[in-house]
Scaffold this motif. Structure first.
Motif, PDB file in Angstrom:
ATOM      1  N   ILE A  33      47.854  35.902  46.574  1.00  0.00           N
ATOM      2  CA  ILE A  33      47.318  34.674  45.982  1.00  0.00           C
ATOM      3  C   ILE A  33      46.642  34.981  44.649  1.00  0.00           C
ATOM      4  O   ILE A  33      46.839  34.284  43.644  1.00  0.00           O
ATOM      5  N   ARG A  34      45.814  36.052  44.613  1.00  0.00           N
ATOM      6  CA  ARG A  34      45.126  36.415  43.363  1.00  0.00           C
ATOM      7  C   ARG A  34      46.139  36.700  42.254  1.00  0.00           C
ATOM      8  O   ARG A  34      45.961  36.278  41.107  1.00  0.00           O
ATOM      9  N   THR A  35      47.203  37.435  42.586  1.00  0.00           N
ATOM     10  CA  THR A  35      48.222  37.780  41.582  1.00  0.00           C
ATOM     11  C   THR A  35      48.951  36.545  41.081  1.00  0.00           C
ATOM     12  O   THR A  35      49.180  36.383  39.879  1.00  0.00           O
ATOM     13  N   ALA A  36      49.322  35.664  42.001  1.00  0.00           N
ATOM     14  CA  ALA A  36      50.046  34.444  41.615  1.00  0.00           C
ATOM     15  C   ALA A  36      49.187  33.561  40.715  1.00  0.00           C
ATOM     16  O   ALA A  36      49.679  33.001  39.723  1.00  0.00           O
ATOM     17  N   LEU A  37      47.898  33.437  41.027  1.00  0.00           N
ATOM     18  CA  LEU A  37      47.008  32.619  40.207  1.00  0.00           C
ATOM     19  C   LEU A  37      46.841  33.233  38.829  1.00  0.00           C
ATOM     20  O   LEU A  37      46.849  32.528  37.804  1.00  0.00           O
ATOM     21  N   ALA A  38      46.712  34.560  38.757  1.00  0.00           N
ATOM     22  CA  ALA A  38      46.572  35.236  37.463  1.00  0.00           C
ATOM     23  C   ALA A  38      47.829  35.042  36.628  1.00  0.00           C
ATOM     24  O   ALA A  38      47.763  34.775  35.420  1.00  0.00           O
ATOM     25  N   ASN A  39      49.003  35.149  37.258  1.00  0.00           N
ATOM     26  CA  ASN A  39      50.267  34.980  36.530  1.00  0.00           C
ATOM     27  C   ASN A  39      50.457  33.555  36.029  1.00  0.00           C
ATOM     28  O   ASN A  39      51.188  33.323  35.063  1.00  0.00           O
ATOM     29  N   ASP A  49      38.310  37.641  26.393  1.00  0.00           N
ATOM     30  CA  ASP A  49      39.282  38.715  26.232  1.00  0.00           C
ATOM     31  C   ASP A  49      39.642  39.382  27.558  1.00  0.00           C
ATOM     32  O   ASP A  49      40.209  40.483  27.571  1.00  0.00           O
ATOM     33  N   TYR A  50      39.320  38.742  28.675  1.00  0.00           N
ATOM     34  CA  TYR A  50      39.592  39.310  29.994  1.00  0.00           C
ATOM     35  C   TYR A  50      40.569  38.406  30.756  1.00  0.00           C
ATOM     36  O   TYR A  50      40.488  37.182  30.665  1.00  0.00           O
ATOM     37  N   THR A  51      41.491  39.018  31.498  1.00  0.00           N
ATOM     38  CA  THR A  51      42.415  38.264  32.341  1.00  0.00           C
ATOM     39  C   THR A  51      42.270  38.708  33.790  1.00  0.00           C
ATOM     40  O   THR A  51      41.589  39.696  34.086  1.00  0.00           O
TER      41      THR A  51
END
Length: 372
Positions: free
Chosen positions: A151-157, A165-167
């Motif tokens: 879920i964290r990865t999908a939301l970040a993508n 300057d942070y993702t």
């Protein structure tokens, strides 16, 4: 590499300078011709006149991108025996489209005012007057532990979790989830009509309101639960601020007289007009391409020592003098900096998208004034 469609090119351009950024009433966008055609060469110009059209014909350009709209007010007729009518007639006969990017290009990050600030070597550059911004939203979603990283990865993508300057920024807390599926449910965990107690994580991310649908799609596509539990909050925090003009600082203070000479050189103009005590020291500089008469008080309130803008009116110059704001007027034509700026930007975009299309800056000046 592939050939470019006009609509595709403009879609790429508008990712940089969307029409929505333009001030109310500004006639930006396609003004003449069609984008439904293959385009191999684009001429970038400040203004569109007959000399520019001849250049576009000679260079075999199918599209002109101009900063100043050739049709600024509604046409009452289309007579070909007057200059504007002859201009439009020639463009149509040679199948050359004209697209105008005016205040949206002034406001866009990396647009006209940023190009001017860079040419003037300003540091710590900020927006002079904000014209728009969007609110941040926060999403809080509950997920079983084994799906948290997915879920964290999908939301970040999807673009969520970008802060400055942070993702991939998020916060995760742990807890206990309870639910009882009904007979008609198809639960990922548990059985119908039985209370389930599950170790869950709560994942929280923030994102601009404009990408809400994209973020929710990523969440719902990747969440294992049939009915994910989540909360959405609209925050007071604003992001993606856009605006007219820029204000920044010189590395060192300098006399107004010396800085006027520097501006003349850096912007490659034959002369500048100056308001203010030539011996005073200046360091904080505001700049606004085009006609900046309405912005002298804004520049003063922002703390500018000197304001660089064009088309300064006589009485506005007196007003600036009265509020102790130095002004340097290098003329409206300094906006020609957009020719090389737009061409460079779009050539890089085309290259990255493997599109065969060349953007070329017009070699002609449209400055009507001559110095005698």
């Amino acid at each position: 590499m592939k050939l470019a469609n006009g609509q595709q090119l403009i879609e790429l351009f508008e990712k940089w300078a969307p029409k929505s950024l333009a001030v109310d009433g500004d006639p930006v966008g396609l003004q003449i011709g069609t984008l439904n055609k293959t385009i191999s060469k684009v001429l970038v110009t400040l203004d569109v006149n007959l000399k520019i059209v001849e250049e576009a014909i000679e260079q075999q350009c199918e599209l002109i991108i101009a900063h100043h709209p050739p049709i600024f007010r509604g046409l009452k007729n289309m007579r070909t025996d007057i200059p504007q009518g002859r201009l439009i007639e020639k463009l149509i006969k040679h199948n050359i489209a004209v697209y105008a990017a005016h205040t949206n290009l002034d406001i866009a990050t990396g647009g006209v005012n940023d190009l001017l600030a860079n040419a003037l070597q300003l540091k710590d550059v900020k927006i002079l007057e904000q014209t728009s911004a969007e609110k941040l939203m926060k999403l809080s979603v509950f997920t079983p532990k084994e799906a948290t990283e997915q879920i964290r990865t999908a939301l970040a993508n999807s673009g969520a979790g970008k802060i400055g300057d942070y993702t991939s920024c998020s916060f995760t807390s742990h807890g206990e989830g309870r639910f009882k599926p009904l007979e008609s449910a198809t639960p990922y965990i548990g059985k119908a009509n039985e209370l389930s107690i599950v170790d869950e994580d709560k994942v929280e991310v923030v994102f601009p309101q404009s990408i809400k649908n994209r973020v929710l799609k990523a969440l719902l596509t990747n969440h294992p639960y049939e009915e994910p539990a989540y909360d959405l909050y609209l925050l007071d925090t604003e992001v993606n601020e856009k605006g007219l003009g820029r204000i920044g600082e010189l590395s060192n203070s300098i006399t107004l007289a010396d800085y006027a000479q520097t501006v003349k050189s850096q912007l490659n103009v034959p002369f500048v007009r100056v308001v203010g005590d030539l011996d005073r020291k200046v360091q904080k500089v505001a700049v606004l391409g085009g006609d900046g008469n309405k912005y002298i008080h804004i520049a003063k309130r922002a703390g500018a020592d000197v304001f660089i803008t064009g088309d300064l009116y006589f009485h506005i110059a007196q007003d600036a003098e009265a509020i102790d704001l130095a002004v340097i007027d290098p003329g409206h034509h300094i906006e020609q900096i957009m020719k090389a700026g737009v061409a460079d930007y779009m050539n890089k975009v085309c290259e990255s998208h493997k599109i065969t299309c060349s953007f070329i800056p017009s070699k002609f000046s449209t400055e009507p004034f001559q110095l005698i």
